[in-house]
Motif scaffolding. Structure first.
Motif, PDB file in Angstrom:
ATOM      1  N   GLY E 123       5.983  -2.729  10.840  1.00 23.66           N
ATOM      2  CA  GLY E 123       6.121  -4.109  10.375  1.00 23.66           C
ATOM      3  C   GLY E 123       6.052  -5.143  11.458  1.00 23.66           C
ATOM      4  N   THR E 126       4.123  -8.412  10.186  1.00 26.90           N
ATOM      5  CA  THR E 126       4.864  -9.289   9.261  1.00 26.90           C
ATOM      6  C   THR E 126       6.050  -9.932   9.975  1.00 26.90           C
ATOM      7  OG1 THR E 126       6.019  -7.340   8.394  1.00 26.90           O
ATOM      8  CG2 THR E 126       4.103  -8.105   7.159  1.00 26.90           C
ATOM      9  N   ALA E 160       6.318 -13.114   5.658  1.00 27.16           N
ATOM     10  CA  ALA E 160       5.488 -11.962   5.303  1.00 27.16           C
ATOM     11  C   ALA E 160       6.333 -10.700   5.298  1.00 27.16           C
ATOM     12  CB  ALA E 160       4.353 -11.814   6.309  1.00 27.16           C
ATOM     13  N   SER E 162       5.951  -6.166   4.350  1.00 26.05           N
ATOM     14  CA  SER E 162       5.113  -5.053   3.915  1.00 26.05           C
ATOM     15  C   SER E 162       5.775  -4.341   2.740  1.00 26.05           C
ATOM     16  CB  SER E 162       4.921  -4.048   5.052  1.00 26.05           C
ATOM     17  OG  SER E 162       6.139  -3.391   5.305  1.00 26.05           O
ATOM     18  N   ASP E 173       9.386  -3.145   2.836  1.00 26.17           N
ATOM     19  CA  ASP E 173       9.686  -3.253   4.269  1.00 26.17           C
ATOM     20  C   ASP E 173       9.648  -1.888   4.965  1.00 26.17           C
ATOM     21  OD1 ASP E 173      10.415  -4.270   6.717  1.00 26.17           O
ATOM     22  OD2 ASP E 173      12.501  -4.689   6.177  1.00 26.17           O
ATOM     23  N   ASP E 179       5.909   4.065   7.069  1.00 24.31           N
ATOM     24  CA  ASP E 179       4.522   3.626   7.190  1.00 24.31           C
ATOM     25  C   ASP E 179       3.596   4.823   7.386  1.00 24.31           C
ATOM     26  OD1 ASP E 179       2.639   1.454   7.348  1.00 24.31           O
ATOM     27  OD2 ASP E 179       2.444   1.888   9.488  1.00 24.31           O
ATOM     28  N   ASP E 185      -0.464   1.011   1.731  1.00 27.41           N
ATOM     29  CA  ASP E 185       0.427   0.001   2.300  1.00 27.41           C
ATOM     30  C   ASP E 185      -0.180  -1.373   2.137  1.00 27.41           C
ATOM     31  OD1 ASP E 185      -0.437  -1.097   5.149  1.00 27.41           O
ATOM     32  OD2 ASP E 185      -0.998   1.028   5.006  1.00 27.41           O
ATOM     33  N   ASN E 187       0.404  -5.677   3.003  1.00 26.27           N
ATOM     34  CA  ASN E 187       1.089  -6.776   3.661  1.00 26.27           C
ATOM     35  C   ASN E 187       0.873  -8.012   2.816  1.00 26.27           C
ATOM     36  OD1 ASN E 187       2.066  -5.630   6.272  1.00 26.27           O
ATOM     37  ND2 ASN E 187      -0.091  -5.039   6.373  1.00 26.27           N
TER      38      ASN E 187
END
Lengths: 236, 236, 236, 236, 236, 236
Positions: E123, E126, E160, E162, E173, E179, E185, E187
Motif C-alpha cells: 500500500g 495509496t 486512496a 487498496s 487495505d 497483496d 487487487d 487501488n
C-alpha cells in the motif's frame, strides 16, 4: 618504469614542454619519469549560464586517462558514466587552480584545463595540477597581456605532490609501485608562497598518527618548493 | 598550419615515431604536418563473448579527438552519447585494419587500436588508419614472434588517404582548409598490393561525374604508394 | 524470400504506395520484394537552433528497423545508445536527400524524413533514400505550392541502389542472401541527371580492383535510371 | 478522421490483416478507422534469466508510436529514457496478454509482442491488446501445433476497449477527438468469457459516481463481445 | 509485520506526523503500521516552461523507495532508468492530487510532492496519495493564507486505499502478505465528497466478475471515509 | 536552525535512534540538531563478482539527499548522472567504514550502508560516517553473534567531524551557516583509538598555514572523542 635508487625524499625527474601542441601555446607536456600528462588550457570569451552577468570568470578542469596509458588498457569513460575516481580528480584539479586565480580580474571568460594522461605511473592527479597550472598561466598571460604571476588574474603559483608511508618510511612523490605498497598516501596542494590549499591524506586499510602526519607534510613542502621553481622556469 | 605551396598531387610531410609511449612499443605518434594522432595497439588474450570458442581473434578500433585538438575546444564524448561522426570513423578504422588481418592466424586474441587525435588539421581518419596499421603490425610482431607482413596474421599492409575537388581541381591529402573548401571529398583505403578496401566519396551539396571520380582515385593510389613505403620503413 | 531467378543486372520488383498513412500524404510504403520501408516526411515551420536566423531550411532523416522486421527479432534502440550502423545509415540518408534540396529556397522550415523498416531483406538503406525522396518531394510540393522538381526547393531527384561482387560476378540490387555472400558491396547514390552524390564501396575481408569497380558503378547507374523513372511516376 | 455520425454505443469499423509482414505469419495490421497498429509476435526458445529453469514461459510486450503516427511528428524514444506513458502502456499490454496464457503449458519459451502504432487516432493501447492477442495466438498455434484457444497454452481470448464520459454522455471506443473532450476515460480488458482482467478509470480533472461507472462498464462489455467475435474470425 | 487478527473490512492503524522535517511544515510522516512514507511538499514560484504564461500552476509528484525500505535491500533508481513501476506510481500520485487542485486559483506556482518510502509493507502508493495530500494542503495553506479546503486552490480532499480478493474474500487495505496472496487487487482514489477519481483493478493471472467488483468498491469507499476524517484531523 | 550561542569548540547536540526502521535493527536515525541522516546497513550473503572466491567480504556505502532535505528542493539523482559531490561523499564513507572492518573476518558477505539525508544543515558526510558506523556495527553484531568491537570483524570504532576557519577563528562541527562562511574547511575521520584514517582540508579561495592546520586537527580530535563515546553508548 620507476627510478630504482631514488632516495625517499627526492622528486622524480621533471620535464616540461610548453607549446607541445603547435596550434596552442597554452599546451604542456608534463613528464615526471613514467608519468606523462598533456595539459591544455582553452579559453572562451563567455562564462557558464549560472555565472553570467556577475563580472567574474571561471576556471574548470577535465581529467582523463588515454586507453593506452595503462597496461592492461583502460576503457574509455564513454557509457554515460564517469567513474568516481575521475570525478574526484577533476574536481580537485579545478578547485586547486581556482585557488590562485582572481576570477574578478579574469573577467567574463572561461578557461578549461584538460589533463589527458598519456602514460600513468603514479601521481597523475598531482602532475595534472602542477602541469595544468603552467598551461593556465600561459593562457592568461596571452589573454591579459602584461599580467604576471602576482600581478593580474594569477595571484600565485600552485603545485601539488604526493607523499606516503611505505614500509614505515615516509616517501616523497610516489610512483605506481610505491603507491600500491603505501599504507598511507597523501596529496598536498601548496601555493608558491608555501600556504596549503588542499590536504588529502588517506589510510588504505591503515591509520596514521600525528608524527607521521608531520613528516609527510614536511616532505611535501620540500617537493613543492622544487616544483614551483621548475614551473616558473618553464613560464619564463 | 597548412603548407601553402604544396602542389595538388603531393602528400603532406609525414613523421612516424614508433614506441612513443615508453611502456608500449606498439604505440605510434603519427604526424602529417598539422594533424597529429597517437595510435596505440593493446592486446588481450581473449575475445569478445560473441566470438568465443571459434578459434578466431578480433581487431577493433576506437577514435577520439582530445579536447585541445581543435580550436575552439572540442567537448569530450562523455554524456553517454558518442556522436555519429565518431562512430562512423571508428567503424571505418576497424573494418580497414581487419581487411588485412588473418583472424584465424591471430588466434583467440583481441587487439584494440586506439586513435587519439592530439591536433586536428584535416585527414584524421586516414591518418588513424595509416598510423593505426603500424601500431597493429608492431603488436602482432610481438605477439607472434617471427611473423612478418604477408607471412603470419598480417596479410598485407594497409593505408588510407583523402582526395577531393576544390575549385574544380583534384587535390591529394586535404588539410582542414582544403577540406572545408572541397565540393567533393573522398577517403580511399588501399592495401600494399594496390587493391581497394574502401572507397567513400561524398559530394557536399555537390555532385561529381565519372572523369572526376577517375582522377580522384588515381591521385589516391599515388599517395597510398608513398604511405606504404613510409609504413614499412617505420616497421623495419 | 528472394526472387531466385533474377538476372544479375536486374532490379527487384518495386512497389510504391504514396499516401500510405491516411493522415499524411507525404508518407510512402516502399517495397522492393522482401524489403519494405515506411517513409514519412514531417514538416515543421522552424529550424534547429544552430541554423536559426540564417534564412535556410533543414532536412534530416531518422532510420530504424521495427523489431519484427528481422528474424530473430531485432531489439529496439532504446537503452540510450543508438548502434553505430543505425547512426551511419541515417546520416547517409540525410546527406543524400540534402544534396538535391536548395535549403535557401526551402526557407526556414525543417523536414524530418523517417524511414522505418517493416521487413528487411537487404538494401534497406538504399530503399530508404529512394523512398524517402518521394516522401520529401511530396512534402515540399505541399509546402511550396507550384514548385516542381528542378524548379523550386527540389533541384533534382535522387535515388540509391546497392551493387556487389558475389562469387566473382557483379550483381545489382543485393537482397539479404546476396549481401551475405558478397565479397564486395557498394552503395551508390545518384541524381536524376546521372551525377554521383555518394559512393561507398567496401571489401568485406576482401579487396577489389579498378575493373571490378568500373563494372559495379556501371550496374548501379543502370539501376538508378530505372528507379528515377519509378519515383517520377509515383509523384506524377 | 473520426466517423462523425457514429452512435455513442457503437465501435469503430475494425479491419484485421493477419500475416501482414510476409515473413512472419504472427503479424497483424489492426485498424479501427484512424488508429492503425502493427502487432507482431516473436518467439524465442529461451526465457529471461530470472525465470530460467522453472519450467515456465514468458510473454512480454513493447509499445511504440512511429514518428509519423501523429501530427506534429512524435519524437522517438531514443535518448535512454522511455516516457512514462509508453512504460505504462507496455506494462498493461503485457499483463493483459499474460492473463490468458498458461505459462507452464507454454514451456520455456518467450514471446515478445511488439505493438507499433502507424497512425494514432485514440485507443492505441486497447487496439494493441486486441490486435496483439491475435498475433500472440497465431504464434502459439504455430509453436504448439494442435493447440486451440481454451485447449493449450491459450486459456481464453482477451480484448480491450475504451469508454468515457463526454459532455455527460457515456461513449464507447473513443477516438482522439472524443478522448480529448472526455471528462472521464476508462480502459477495460475483458476475456472471451466476459471476466474482467483490468479496469482503469480516470477522471481528468473530473470525478465520476457509481451510476456513471456502471454505464461505462456496460458499454465496454458490449464492445468487447463484438471484438472477441472479430478476433476469433481472424484466427479461424 | 502485519496485524494478524485484523478483520477483512478494517483499515490498518494510521499515524500522521505533520511537520516531521523541522524546516518544512509541509512535511508528513505517514504510517499505516508497517508502511511508512515521508511526504514533503516543496513550492516554487514558477511553473515548468510548457505551462509558462498561462496563469495556471502545476502540481507533480515523485515517488521513491529508500534502499532500506525492503528486505532484501532495494537498489536505487540511479542508472538513468527509472523502473516502470516507479513511473506508473508517481504519475498516479500526481494525477490524483491534481484532481482536487484548482490550478488557476493556485496561480503560477509549482508544487512537487515527494513521497519517499521509509518502510514498505504494502500500500505504498495509496499511502503516498493520502499522506501526500496532507503535505500539499499544508503547503497551499501557507502559500495562500486564508484558503481552506473547498474555498481556495484546494477544492476537496482526496485519499486512496487498496482492496483485493484473497482466497475468495474481499479485503480492505492490503499489507504485503495479503497483496502477495491476492488474486485481484484494486487501488481506488476518492474525493472527500465520495466521487471516484481513479479506479485501477487488476487480476493477477486471475479474473473478477461484476459482484466481486461491487464488493471491492464498497469496501474502498468505507476505508476512504475513515481516511478523509484522519486527514482533516491532521490538518486542523 | 543553528544553535546561536554554541562555543567554537563544542559539538552540536547529538541524538541517536537505533532500530529506527522497525523491520531492520541495523537502522539509525542520526541527528545533530538540524542535520538528520537515516543510516541503514543491509547485509547480503554474497560479494561482488570481482571479489568472489577470495574469502573476503565487502563494505560499501551510498549517500543521497532526499529532495525535501534542502530548501529550495534538491533534484533527485535520477538522470543517469550522479553528481560529483555525491560520488565523492559516498566513496569517502565507504573507505572510512572499511578502515575498521577486518574483511577476512567478515567472510564472503557484503554490507551496504545507505545514508539518506532527511534534513541538511551542514556536516552530512561526517554524520553519515558516524551514524553509518553504528548501523554497520549493529549489522555485524547480528551476523556474527558474539563479536564485539575489537574482537571480531569490527576492529575499532570510527567517527568523523568537520572543523573550519571562520573569520580567523577555528570552529568545531560546522553547521550550514558556518560552512558557508568558512575560508577553510576540513573533514577528519579518526578511529576510537585516536588514529587518523582520513584528513581532507580545503581552502575555499583561501589558504591555511601550519598553525591553523594544527588547531583544526586538535579540535577535530576533541570532537571525535565525544562522538566515539556516544556511538558506544548507542550500541551498548
Amino acid at each position: 618504469m620507476t627510478s630504482p635508487a631514488r632516495p625517499a625524499d627526492q622528486l622524480r625527474d621533471i620535464q616540461i614542454e610548453l607549446g607541445y601542441i603547435p596550434s596552442n601555446p597554452a599546451s604542456v607536456l608534463y613528464r615526471c619519469e613514467g608519468t606523462i600528462v598533456l595539459c591544455t588550457a582553452s579559453l572562451e570569451a563567455s562564462v557558464p549560464p549560472w555565472l553570467a552577468g556577475r563580472g567574474k570568470g571561471w576556471v574548470t578542469a577535465e581529467y582523463s586517462m588515454l586507453p593506452g596509458s595503462t597496461q592492461p588498457r583502460k576503457q574509455r569513460d564513454r557509457g554515460g558514466k564517469i567513474d568516481g575516481r575521475t570525478t574526484e580528480i577533476q574536481r580537485l584539479i579545478g578547485r586547486s587552480l581556482r585557488a590562485v586565480v582572481d576570477l574578478v580580474a579574469l573577467g567574463e571568460r572561461s578557461i578549461t584545463v584538460d589533463c589527458d594522461v598519456i602514460q600513468a605511473d603514479g601521481g597523475t592527479r598531482t602532475a595534472s595540477i602542477t602541469g595544468g597550472f603552467i598551461a593556465l598561466a600561459k593562457a592568461i598571460e596571452i589573454a591579459v597581456p602584461g599580467s604576471r604571476i602576482g600581478d593580474g588574474p594569477i595571484r600565485d603559483s600552485i603545485a601539488a605532490i604526493s607523499t606516503g608511508i611505505v614500509n614505515d618510511v615516509a616517501h616523497l612523490d610516489l610512483d605506481y609501485k610505491l603507491d600500491v605498497a603505501a599504507d598511507v598516501d597523501m596529496n598536498v596542494v601548496v601555493t608558491g608562497a608555501g600556504k596549503f590549499v588542499e590536504i588529502q591524506g588517506t589510510g588504505e586499510e591503515a591509520t596514521f598518527d600525528d608524527d607521521q602526519l608531520a613528516e609527510l607534510l614536511r616532505l611535501a613542502k620540500k617537493g613543492i618548493r622544487e616544483l614551483t621553481h621548475k614551473q616558473l622556469e618553464a613560464l619564463a
